[in-house]
Design an enzyme around this catalytic site. Structure first.
Site, PDB file in Angstrom:
ATOM      1  N   ALA A  16      70.116  13.653  25.099  1.00  0.00           N
ATOM      2  CA  ALA A  16      69.138  12.662  24.625  1.00  0.00           C
ATOM      3  C   ALA A  16      69.938  11.707  23.742  1.00  0.00           C
ATOM      4  O   ALA A  16      71.133  11.922  23.515  1.00  0.00           O
ATOM      5  CB  ALA A  16      68.024  13.352  23.859  1.00  0.00           C
ATOM      6  N   MET A  18      70.671  11.017  20.641  1.00  0.00           N
ATOM      7  CA  MET A  18      71.601  11.428  19.578  1.00  0.00           C
ATOM      8  C   MET A  18      72.826  12.141  20.158  1.00  0.00           C
ATOM      9  O   MET A  18      73.965  11.842  19.787  1.00  0.00           O
ATOM     10  CB  MET A  18      70.904  12.355  18.573  1.00  0.00           C
ATOM     11  CG  MET A  18      69.938  11.668  17.652  1.00  0.00           C
ATOM     12  SD  MET A  18      70.702  10.462  16.548  1.00  0.00           S
ATOM     13  CE  MET A  18      71.579  11.502  15.399  1.00  0.00           C
ATOM     14  N   ARG A  38      70.405  19.950  30.193  1.00  0.00           N
ATOM     15  CA  ARG A  38      69.598  20.919  30.950  1.00  0.00           C
ATOM     16  C   ARG A  38      69.184  20.338  32.303  1.00  0.00           C
ATOM     17  O   ARG A  38      69.281  20.992  33.320  1.00  0.00           O
ATOM     18  CB  ARG A  38      68.369  21.279  30.112  1.00  0.00           C
ATOM     19  CG  ARG A  38      67.487  22.340  30.712  1.00  0.00           C
ATOM     20  CD  ARG A  38      66.464  22.795  29.689  1.00  0.00           C
ATOM     21  NE  ARG A  38      67.089  23.584  28.638  1.00  0.00           N
ATOM     22  CZ  ARG A  38      67.294  24.896  28.725  1.00  0.00           C
ATOM     23  NH1 ARG A  38      66.928  25.555  29.798  1.00  0.00           N
ATOM     24  NH2 ARG A  38      67.871  25.550  27.743  1.00  0.00           N
ATOM     25  N   SER A 133      73.531  12.595   9.978  1.00  0.00           N
ATOM     26  CA  SER A 133      72.565  11.556   9.627  1.00  0.00           C
ATOM     27  C   SER A 133      73.068  10.178  10.014  1.00  0.00           C
ATOM     28  O   SER A 133      74.258   9.911   9.979  1.00  0.00           O
ATOM     29  CB  SER A 133      72.287  11.569   8.124  1.00  0.00           C
ATOM     30  OG  SER A 133      71.435  10.479   7.807  1.00  0.00           O
ATOM     31  N   GLY A 134      72.119   9.332  10.335  1.00  0.00           N
ATOM     32  CA  GLY A 134      72.463   7.942  10.628  1.00  0.00           C
ATOM     33  C   GLY A 134      71.720   7.407  11.836  1.00  0.00           C
ATOM     34  O   GLY A 134      71.930   6.265  12.239  1.00  0.00           O
ATOM     35  N   GLY A 135      70.849   8.246  12.379  1.00  0.00           N
ATOM     36  CA  GLY A 135      70.075   7.783  13.529  1.00  0.00           C
ATOM     37  C   GLY A 135      70.976   7.505  14.717  1.00  0.00           C
ATOM     38  O   GLY A 135      72.143   7.916  14.741  1.00  0.00           O
ATOM     39  N   LYS A 187      71.503  18.583   4.556  1.00  0.00           N
ATOM     40  CA  LYS A 187      70.862  17.568   5.415  1.00  0.00           C
ATOM     41  C   LYS A 187      69.353  17.525   5.161  1.00  0.00           C
ATOM     42  O   LYS A 187      68.737  16.450   5.122  1.00  0.00           O
ATOM     43  CB  LYS A 187      71.149  17.844   6.900  1.00  0.00           C
ATOM     44  CG  LYS A 187      70.411  16.908   7.860  1.00  0.00           C
ATOM     45  CD  LYS A 187      70.890  15.484   7.727  1.00  0.00           C
ATOM     46  CE  LYS A 187      70.102  14.366   8.316  1.00  0.00           C
ATOM     47  NZ  LYS A 187      69.142  14.487   9.340  1.00  0.00           N
ATOM     48  N   HIS A 190      68.812  15.693   2.026  1.00  0.00           N
ATOM     49  CA  HIS A 190      69.033  14.278   2.347  1.00  0.00           C
ATOM     50  C   HIS A 190      67.743  13.680   2.904  1.00  0.00           C
ATOM     51  O   HIS A 190      67.295  12.602   2.497  1.00  0.00           O
ATOM     52  CB  HIS A 190      70.170  14.133   3.370  1.00  0.00           C
ATOM     53  CG  HIS A 190      70.211  12.799   4.053  1.00  0.00           C
ATOM     54  ND1 HIS A 190      69.336  12.457   5.075  1.00  0.00           N
ATOM     55  CD2 HIS A 190      70.981  11.707   3.857  1.00  0.00           C
ATOM     56  CE1 HIS A 190      69.577  11.229   5.469  1.00  0.00           C
ATOM     57  NE2 HIS A 190      70.580  10.751   4.744  1.00  0.00           N
ATOM     58  N   ASN A 191      67.145  14.378   3.852  1.00  0.00           N
ATOM     59  CA  ASN A 191      65.915  13.860   4.454  1.00  0.00           C
ATOM     60  C   ASN A 191      64.774  13.801   3.445  1.00  0.00           C
ATOM     61  O   ASN A 191      63.978  12.866   3.456  1.00  0.00           O
ATOM     62  CB  ASN A 191      65.505  14.727   5.653  1.00  0.00           C
ATOM     63  CG  ASN A 191      66.314  14.394   6.888  1.00  0.00           C
ATOM     64  OD1 ASN A 191      67.429  13.889   6.790  1.00  0.00           O
ATOM     65  ND2 ASN A 191      65.773  14.680   8.049  1.00  0.00           N
ATOM     66  N   TYR A 195      62.593  10.609   2.323  1.00  0.00           N
ATOM     67  CA  TYR A 195      61.133  10.496   2.199  1.00  0.00           C
ATOM     68  C   TYR A 195      60.762   9.828   0.870  1.00  0.00           C
ATOM     69  O   TYR A 195      59.895   8.970   0.815  1.00  0.00           O
ATOM     70  CB  TYR A 195      60.487  11.889   2.220  1.00  0.00           C
ATOM     71  CG  TYR A 195      60.164  12.475   3.569  1.00  0.00           C
ATOM     72  CD1 TYR A 195      61.129  12.606   4.556  1.00  0.00           C
ATOM     73  CD2 TYR A 195      58.881  12.943   3.856  1.00  0.00           C
ATOM     74  CE1 TYR A 195      60.832  13.188   5.777  1.00  0.00           C
ATOM     75  CE2 TYR A 195      58.578  13.523   5.075  1.00  0.00           C
ATOM     76  CZ  TYR A 195      59.554  13.645   6.032  1.00  0.00           C
ATOM     77  OH  TYR A 195      59.251  14.228   7.240  1.00  0.00           O
ATOM     78  N   ARG A 450      46.897  32.716 -20.059  1.00  0.00           N
ATOM     79  CA  ARG A 450      47.281  33.801 -19.137  1.00  0.00           C
ATOM     80  C   ARG A 450      47.196  35.150 -19.848  1.00  0.00           C
ATOM     81  O   ARG A 450      46.804  36.158 -19.276  1.00  0.00           O
ATOM     82  CB  ARG A 450      48.698  33.565 -18.605  1.00  0.00           C
ATOM     83  CG  ARG A 450      48.809  32.361 -17.672  1.00  0.00           C
ATOM     84  CD  ARG A 450      50.238  32.142 -17.196  1.00  0.00           C
ATOM     85  NE  ARG A 450      50.699  33.201 -16.327  1.00  0.00           N
ATOM     86  CZ  ARG A 450      51.641  34.090 -16.629  1.00  0.00           C
ATOM     87  NH1 ARG A 450      52.226  34.041 -17.816  1.00  0.00           N
ATOM     88  NH2 ARG A 450      51.994  35.027 -15.773  1.00  0.00           N
TER      89      ARG A 450
HETATM   90  C1  6PG Z   1      68.789  10.812   9.622  1.00  0.00           C
HETATM   91  C2  6PG Z   1      67.298  10.894   9.653  1.00  0.00           C
HETATM   92  C3  6PG Z   1      66.857  11.623  10.886  1.00  0.00           C
HETATM   93  C4  6PG Z   1      65.414  11.356  11.244  1.00  0.00           C
HETATM   94  C5  6PG Z   1      64.438  12.013  10.333  1.00  0.00           C
HETATM   95  C6  6PG Z   1      63.112  11.338  10.335  1.00  0.00           C
HETATM   96  O1  6PG Z   1      69.321  11.278   8.637  1.00  0.00           O
HETATM   97  O2  6PG Z   1      69.386  10.277  10.556  1.00  0.00           O
HETATM   98  O3  6PG Z   1      66.833  11.548   8.533  1.00  0.00           O
HETATM   99  O4  6PG Z   1      67.187  12.960  10.702  1.00  0.00           O
HETATM  100  O5  6PG Z   1      65.196  10.005  11.314  1.00  0.00           O
HETATM  101  O6  6PG Z   1      64.283  13.316  10.827  1.00  0.00           O
HETATM  102  O7  6PG Z   1      62.258  12.213   9.757  1.00  0.00           O
HETATM  103  P1  6PG Z   1      60.701  12.135   9.884  1.00  0.00           P
HETATM  104  O8  6PG Z   1      60.368  11.946  11.338  1.00  0.00           O
HETATM  105  O9  6PG Z   1      60.248  13.445   9.354  1.00  0.00           O
HETATM  106  O10 6PG Z   1      60.295  10.957   9.069  1.00  0.00           O
END
Ligand code: 6PG
Length: 482
Positions: A16, A18, A38, A133-135, A187, A190-191, A195, A450
């Site tokens: 896919a 990535m 696959r 990370s980095g899309g 990671k 990081h995510n 957020y 308590r």
């Molecule tokens: C990254 C992003 C990647 C993804 C997230 C989006 O570091 O490249 O974080 O891992 O874009 O999983 O997360 P959500 O779909 O939960 O917003």
């Protein structure tokens, strides 16, 4: 170009976007790569589209894929987190030999990674959980890479991984994070920070729209300006771009026609849940997760909008001042979100025996990843100068930055509250700041309560030991630990 069997230095299974982009990134830098998917049709499509970019060996079956690899075999698995990862490991394992390395480069939960590491070790295989990370673009051009696992296994892939990572000031954004689940843990955080960053940006946008009265193109310009200061970052940069985009259908800003329900794949929630387990106050990220949840209640919100009252909105008195206050509130809240995320990694490092180098984590997030920002240089410097800091707010650079921003930050939270604009991340970050700097918080009363209803005991400020008061009997205090 097709390389002969057994000559590929590494394999990528899962093509896919990535996985495909990672494979291309590796091959474009001169490393022969075996590719597998696959469904074989996707491998064919991959070869048709990118086969001339490097020395690829396409494999229809896992047997052929494994046979195409030099030893120890290095296999990157890039499939959806969860069961698919286990399924690939199950299929691959019987085909592999002792010492071969399976690398899960997806967003797996770190507990799964720990479990898989142990299970693979029993079979003589080395498993690595690697955060990437980095899309799509990062995977192709240079991601930030957070490899976890056995250091000896990392040594076998270090050259390849550091070779494809983003580079900042001559340093690759890839460093061995720690054993078993450490890479996926980092990671995950990081995510979580991603957020919080995104939620803070959304709150700033909301205020600029509904309090400052600006439209999307005007706000785009503000974010563009902010991107040349302390806030300089990938997310601020793309915010300007998203806000500036005109919708082809309506001719208005695209952002105005996007449905206001935030989705999520789970890593933010995992971060918040893990922080709760560790007892680390992680308000920024957790509020960001809740805000996405609330956004998704759109049916309820539409009904409530007609039923629940709010204040009468009033126009901002001085728009320029407000805009600058929002910038400062955004920066201060961001500092808190990062301070909390790093405090969480510190606690997890102790709890799991990972010995995380937090300064190195900030260093590898400077480029390639979604939260890449100027700001991370300050965090790297903070750890370099001050060592193992408990909380980044205590490092002079950040202490001062937040102190300078706090008046603006408070004004923004006050204004938002008065105007009925929700700012959960701004406000909770400010509350965290105010609580963290308090010598005494009202938990004394919590302990008293308590003890009253459950004889849970309390400690005294003026004596050792734990105590219980016989609240409903004779009112006397007894020491309970002797
Ligand atoms: C990254 C992003 C990647 C993804 C997230 C989006 O570091 O490249 O974080 O891992 O874009 O999983 O997360 P959500 O779909 O939960 O917003």
């Amino acid at each position: 170009m097709t390389a002969s069997a057994g000559s590929s230095r590494i394999g990528v299974s899962g093509l896919a976007v990535m996985g495909a982009n990672l494979a291309r990134n590796i091959a474009r830098r001169g490393t022969p790569v075996a590719v597998h998917n696959r469904t074989a049709a996707r491998t064919k499509e991959f070869m048709q589209a990118y086969g001339d970019e490097g020395a690829f060996t396409p494999a229809e079956s896992l047997e052929d894929f494994v046979a195409a690899l030099e030893r120890p075999r290095r296999i990157i698995v890039m499939v959806k987190a969860g069961k698919p990862v286990d399924a690939v490991i199950e299929e691959l394992s019987p085909l592999l030999d002792e010492g071969d390395i399976i690398i899960d480069a997806g967003n797996s939960h770190f507990d799964d990674t720990k479990r898989r590491t142990a299970a693979c070790a029993e079979r003589g295989l080395r498993f690595m959980g690697v955060g990437v990370s980095g899309g799509e673009e990062g995977a192709l051009l240079g991601p930030s890479i957070m490899p976890g696992g056995d250091p000896a296994a990392y040594a076998e892939v270090e050259e390849i991984l550091t070779g494809i990572a983003a580079v900042v000031d001559g340093t690759p954004c890839c460093v061995h994070v720690g054993p078993d689940g450490a890479g996926h843990y980092v990671k995950m955080v990081h995510n979580g920070i991603e957020y919080a960053d995104i939620q803070l940006i959304a709150e700033a946008y909301d205020l600029l729209t509904h309090v400052a009265g600006l439209d999307a193109p005007a706000i785009a310009k503000i974010f563009e300006e902010w991107n040349s200061g302390d806030l300089e970052s990938f997310l601020i940069e793309i915010t300007a771009k998203v806000l500036a985009k005109t919708d082809e259908k309506t001719g208005g800003p695209l952002v105005d026609v996007i449905v206001d329900e935030a989705q999520q794949k789970g890593t933010g929630t995992w971060t918040a849940v893990d922080a709760l387990g560790l007892g680390v106050p992680l308000t920024g990220i957790t509020e960001a997760v809740f805000a996405r949840g609330l956004s998704a209640l759109s049916g309820e919100r539409r009904a409530a909008a007609k039923t629940l009252s709010g204040p009468n909105p009033s126009a901002a008195e001085n728009r320029e001042d407000l805009v600058d206050d929002i910038r400062q509130a955004l920066y201060a809240s961001k500092v808190v979100a990062y301070a909390q995320g790093f405090a969480q990694m510190r606690a997890a490092s102790v709890a799991n025996g990972w010995d995380l180098d937090l300064g190195a984590m900030a260093t590898i997030w400077r480029g390639g990843c979604i939260i890449r920002a100027q700001f991370l240089n300050r965090i790297t410097e903070a750890y370099a100068e001050h060592g193992d800091v408990e909380n980044l707010l205590m490092v002079p650079y950040f202490t001062e930055a937040v102190a300078n921003a706090q008046d603006a930050w408070r004004r923004v939270v006050i204004t938002a509250t008065e105007q009925g604009v929700p700012v959960p991340a701004f406000a909770s970050s400010l509350s965290y700041y105010d609580a963290y700097r308090r010598e005494r918080v009202p938990a004394n009363l919590i302990q008293g309560l308590r003890d009253f209803f459950g004889a849970h005991t309390y400690r005294r400020i003026d004596a050792e030991g734990s105590y219980h008061t016989r609240w409903s009997q004779d009112g006397t205090e007894v020491r309970t630990d002797v």
